[in-house]
Scaffold this motif. Structure first.
Motif: not given
Length: 89
Positions: A20, A22, A55, A57, A86
């Motif tokens: 990820r 983040s 963002n 996925d 994005a």
């Protein structure tokens, strides 16, 4: 894997990378993708870094294609399976 180089900059795309943006320690975003930047300096390999879509996925495959402008100042990264664009950085 995708590769692009210009001047002293090399970009490698890794569309099947699973972490990820983040939290790179979480690898539950299968095939979200990433790209890695390398810069050559006269003393050897210089600075670099990685790029993840903010963002991302699972399945986006960010890094399936990469490009670097002639001066090595701008980088483009493709994500052919992304469902939402994005933001430009």
């Amino acid at each position: 894997m995708a590769l692009a180089a210009s001047g002293s900059r090399l970009v490698a795309g890794s569309p099947f990378e699973d972490s990820r943006a983040s939290n790179p320690d979480l690898v539950d975003h299968e095939d979200s993708g990433a790209s890695y930047i390398f810069r050559h300096e006269s003393s050897g390999r210089g600075g670099g870094g990685d790029i993840k879509a903010p963002n991302a996925d699972p399945g986006d495959q960010f890094g399936a294609s990469v490009a670097v402008d002639r001066e090595g100042d701008s980088i483009l990264v493709g994500a052919p399976s992304a469902r939402a664009p994005a933001p430009l950085a």
